[in-house]
Design a protein around this motif. Structure first.
Motif, PDB file in Angstrom:
ATOM      1  N   VAL A  82       9.407  -4.499  -8.789  1.00 38.60           N
ATOM      2  CA  VAL A  82       8.979  -3.171  -8.345  1.00 38.60           C
ATOM      3  C   VAL A  82       8.794  -3.167  -6.825  1.00 38.60           C
ATOM      4  O   VAL A  82       9.188  -2.216  -6.137  1.00 38.60           O
ATOM      5  CB  VAL A  82       7.674  -2.753  -9.056  1.00 38.60           C
ATOM      6  CG1 VAL A  82       7.154  -1.430  -8.502  1.00 38.60           C
ATOM      7  CG2 VAL A  82       7.899  -2.632 -10.565  1.00 38.60           C
ATOM      8  N   ALA A  83       8.207  -4.242  -6.298  1.00 39.15           N
ATOM      9  CA  ALA A  83       8.014  -4.340  -4.846  1.00 39.15           C
ATOM     10  C   ALA A  83       9.349  -4.298  -4.118  1.00 39.15           C
ATOM     11  O   ALA A  83       9.479  -3.676  -3.055  1.00 39.15           O
ATOM     12  CB  ALA A  83       7.268  -5.625  -4.511  1.00 39.15           C
ATOM     13  N   SER A  84      10.361  -4.948  -4.697  1.00 40.29           N
ATOM     14  CA  SER A  84      11.694  -4.950  -4.105  1.00 40.29           C
ATOM     15  C   SER A  84      12.284  -3.539  -4.072  1.00 40.29           C
ATOM     16  O   SER A  84      12.889  -3.120  -3.079  1.00 40.29           O
ATOM     17  CB  SER A  84      12.615  -5.894  -4.886  1.00 40.29           C
ATOM     18  OG  SER A  84      13.930  -5.870  -4.375  1.00 40.29           O
ATOM     19  N   ALA A  85      12.078  -2.804  -5.178  1.00 38.28           N
ATOM     20  CA  ALA A  85      12.569  -1.427  -5.246  1.00 38.28           C
ATOM     21  C   ALA A  85      11.873  -0.540  -4.214  1.00 38.28           C
ATOM     22  O   ALA A  85      12.446   0.446  -3.735  1.00 38.28           O
ATOM     23  CB  ALA A  85      12.366  -0.866  -6.649  1.00 38.28           C
ATOM     24  N   PRO A 110       2.686   3.332 -12.480  1.00 39.29           N
ATOM     25  CA  PRO A 110       1.439   2.549 -12.502  1.00 39.29           C
ATOM     26  C   PRO A 110       1.558   1.228 -11.749  1.00 39.29           C
ATOM     27  O   PRO A 110       0.602   0.814 -11.061  1.00 39.29           O
ATOM     28  CB  PRO A 110       1.197   2.321 -13.993  1.00 39.29           C
ATOM     29  CG  PRO A 110       1.905   3.450 -14.674  1.00 39.29           C
ATOM     30  CD  PRO A 110       3.127   3.683 -13.838  1.00 39.29           C
ATOM     31  N   ALA A 111       2.707   0.568 -11.855  1.00 39.56           N
ATOM     32  CA  ALA A 111       2.898  -0.690 -11.132  1.00 39.56           C
ATOM     33  C   ALA A 111       2.969  -0.438  -9.631  1.00 39.56           C
ATOM     34  O   ALA A 111       2.410  -1.202  -8.829  1.00 39.56           O
ATOM     35  CB  ALA A 111       4.162  -1.388 -11.622  1.00 39.56           C
ATOM     36  N   GLU A 121       0.440  -0.610  -4.273  1.00 36.94           N
ATOM     37  CA  GLU A 121      -0.030   0.133  -3.102  1.00 36.94           C
ATOM     38  C   GLU A 121      -1.491  -0.201  -2.808  1.00 36.94           C
ATOM     39  O   GLU A 121      -1.876  -0.390  -1.644  1.00 36.94           O
ATOM     40  CB  GLU A 121       0.131   1.645  -3.327  1.00 36.94           C
ATOM     41  CG  GLU A 121       1.576   2.134  -3.353  1.00 36.94           C
ATOM     42  CD  GLU A 121       2.205   2.222  -1.974  1.00 36.94           C
ATOM     43  OE1 GLU A 121       1.563   1.824  -0.986  1.00 36.94           O
ATOM     44  OE2 GLU A 121       3.361   2.681  -1.895  1.00 36.94           O
ATOM     45  N   ARG A 122      -2.306  -0.290  -3.862  1.00 40.65           N
ATOM     46  CA  ARG A 122      -3.715  -0.660  -3.674  1.00 40.65           C
ATOM     47  C   ARG A 122      -3.826  -2.086  -3.148  1.00 40.65           C
ATOM     48  O   ARG A 122      -4.657  -2.386  -2.282  1.00 40.65           O
ATOM     49  CB  ARG A 122      -4.492  -0.525  -4.989  1.00 40.65           C
ATOM     50  CG  ARG A 122      -4.715   0.898  -5.424  1.00 40.65           C
ATOM     51  CD  ARG A 122      -5.705   0.991  -6.572  1.00 40.65           C
ATOM     52  NE  ARG A 122      -7.045   0.586  -6.183  1.00 40.65           N
ATOM     53  CZ  ARG A 122      -8.123   0.686  -6.970  1.00 40.65           C
ATOM     54  NH1 ARG A 122      -7.992   1.199  -8.192  1.00 40.65           N
ATOM     55  NH2 ARG A 122      -9.314   0.288  -6.558  1.00 40.65           N
ATOM     56  N   ASP A 154      11.006  -1.749  -1.373  1.00 40.88           N
ATOM     57  CA  ASP A 154      11.319  -2.400  -0.092  1.00 40.88           C
ATOM     58  C   ASP A 154      10.048  -2.875   0.602  1.00 40.88           C
ATOM     59  O   ASP A 154       9.906  -2.760   1.818  1.00 40.88           O
ATOM     60  CB  ASP A 154      12.113  -1.456   0.817  1.00 40.88           C
ATOM     61  CG  ASP A 154      12.834  -2.208   1.941  1.00 40.88           C
ATOM     62  OD1 ASP A 154      13.097  -3.415   1.761  1.00 40.88           O
ATOM     63  OD2 ASP A 154      13.109  -1.607   2.995  1.00 40.88           O
ATOM     64  N   ARG A 155       9.129  -3.446  -0.224  1.00 43.70           N
ATOM     65  CA  ARG A 155       7.833  -3.892   0.312  1.00 43.70           C
ATOM     66  C   ARG A 155       7.531  -5.342  -0.107  1.00 43.70           C
ATOM     67  O   ARG A 155       6.373  -5.734  -0.162  1.00 43.70           O
ATOM     68  CB  ARG A 155       6.701  -2.971  -0.198  1.00 43.70           C
ATOM     69  CG  ARG A 155       6.897  -1.490   0.067  1.00 43.70           C
ATOM     70  CD  ARG A 155       6.702  -1.113   1.509  1.00 43.70           C
ATOM     71  NE  ARG A 155       5.331  -1.287   1.969  1.00 43.70           N
ATOM     72  CZ  ARG A 155       4.346  -0.400   1.771  1.00 43.70           C
ATOM     73  NH1 ARG A 155       4.578   0.723   1.094  1.00 43.70           N
ATOM     74  NH2 ARG A 155       3.149  -0.605   2.274  1.00 43.70           N
ATOM     75  N   GLU A 156       8.552  -6.122  -0.408  1.00 43.48           N
ATOM     76  CA  GLU A 156       8.334  -7.489  -0.910  1.00 43.48           C
ATOM     77  C   GLU A 156       7.492  -8.330   0.051  1.00 43.48           C
ATOM     78  O   GLU A 156       6.556  -9.020  -0.371  1.00 43.48           O
ATOM     79  CB  GLU A 156       9.672  -8.185  -1.155  1.00 43.48           C
ATOM     80  CG  GLU A 156      10.430  -7.733  -2.373  1.00 43.48           C
ATOM     81  CD  GLU A 156      11.756  -8.442  -2.494  1.00 43.48           C
ATOM     82  OE1 GLU A 156      11.891  -9.296  -3.364  1.00 43.48           O
ATOM     83  OE2 GLU A 156      12.671  -8.110  -1.715  1.00 43.48           O
ATOM     84  N   THR A 157       7.841  -8.288   1.332  1.00 48.70           N
ATOM     85  CA  THR A 157       7.142  -9.130   2.313  1.00 48.70           C
ATOM     86  C   THR A 157       5.657  -8.785   2.367  1.00 48.70           C
ATOM     87  O   THR A 157       4.800  -9.685   2.407  1.00 48.70           O
ATOM     88  CB  THR A 157       7.768  -8.961   3.706  1.00 48.70           C
ATOM     89  OG1 THR A 157       9.149  -9.342   3.646  1.00 48.70           O
ATOM     90  CG2 THR A 157       7.056  -9.837   4.723  1.00 48.70           C
TER      91      THR A 157
END
Length: 279
Positions: free
Chosen positions: A81-84, A51-52, A57-58, A86-89
């Motif tokens: 979760v973003a780090s996992a 869910p996170a 993604e949205r 690989d989308r932190e930036t």
């Protein structure tokens, strides 16, 4: 270990804190208190982070026009979760494009950790405060990402967003787990009822609910009511104070404006000092 002397000398204080237990207890011990460490609730990652991930993604694909952050922990867990992923930036950039509304100082701090800042802060760090803040905004046609916290779907907040024309998209990015053994909680309840605890210092509303749940499950409801009535209760802020009152208690002291642990300790010290002077 309690030091000799100090404003809190001779006082036994129940500390239900989990994450910063030693820090909080140490603040009181340095003023002479004897602390009873009884961590009630632990904050954990979601068993299923899907869910996170979907919420993030949205956020990245569609973008939220507005974001409402209720807790600093919530943003940190989302960033984990973003780090996992690989989308932190990308997540940070998407947050930076939105208007970010916050409930209090903790999400402000978490935002600054990722180089962002809030658009507006609630006048009071409560759901009612957030609703009042949003009532000043026209949310017509706006997508509003809302970070909730466990055990509270907060339908009044979601409905307030809909009432202003917005479309709420909610996420709860972490969960609570019972931390302290039930036996330790039972002992704390009995000690409160017997008058062996001078203060209980609550720093989060789930601590109050955990104490009450153990009492009801273990046949200690009467002890809980008696203990809650006779023990002075300190609450770190208005959300915790509401939970105390809902459980049948009365808050003896709370910080006036800054809802953190150190101001809570100072508020307890002032109350005891004033009591001695009045006596």
């Amino acid at each position: 270990m309690a030091e000799q002397g100090g404003d809190l000398a001779g006082k036994r204080i129940l500390v239900p804190e989990s994450r910063d237990l030693d820090l909080f207890a140490g603040m009181m011990e340095q003023h002479g208190a004897e602390t009873i460490r009884c961590p009630m609730v632990k904050i954990l990652d979601l068993d299923d982070p899907a869910p996170a991930r979907e919420w993030l993604e949205r956020l990245m694909a569609e973008g939220f026009d507005d974001i409402v952050l209720l807790t600093g922990e919530g943003l940190r867990r989302l960033m984990k979760v973003a780090s996992a992923m690989d989308r932190e930036t990308e997540v940070i950039a998407a947050i930076g494009r939105a208007r970010v509304f916050v409930r209090g100082p903790k999400p402000v701090k978490a935002l600054r950790e990722i180089g962002c800042s809030p658009f507006k802060s609630a006048p009071a760090p409560t759901t009612d405060g957030v609703i009042a803040m949003l009532s000043e905004e026209d949310l017509s046609g706006r997508r509003v990402g809302i970070q909730l916290y466990p055990d509270n779907p907060n339908e009044p907040l979601l409905e307030a967003v809909r009432a202003r024309g917005g479309t709420p998209v909610a996420v709860t990015p972490y969960r609570y787990a019972n931390d302290s053994e039930t036996g330790a909680v039972q002992t704390a309840i009995r000690d409160m009822a017997a008058g062996r605890i001078d203060f209980v210092a609550f720093t989060a509303s789930p601590q109050v609910r955990r104490l009450q749940e153990v009492a009801e499950a273990c046949g200690l409801a009467d002890d809980f009511r008696q203990g809650f009535a006779r023990t002075r209760i300190a609450a770190v802020g208005p959300v915790v104070a509401e939970a105390v009152e809902a459980a049948g208690g009365t808050v003896a002291v709370s910080p006036e404006s800054t809802f953190h642990m150190k101001p809570l300790v100072n508020a307890i010290r002032r109350l005891l000092t004033e009591g001695v002077q009045a006596g």
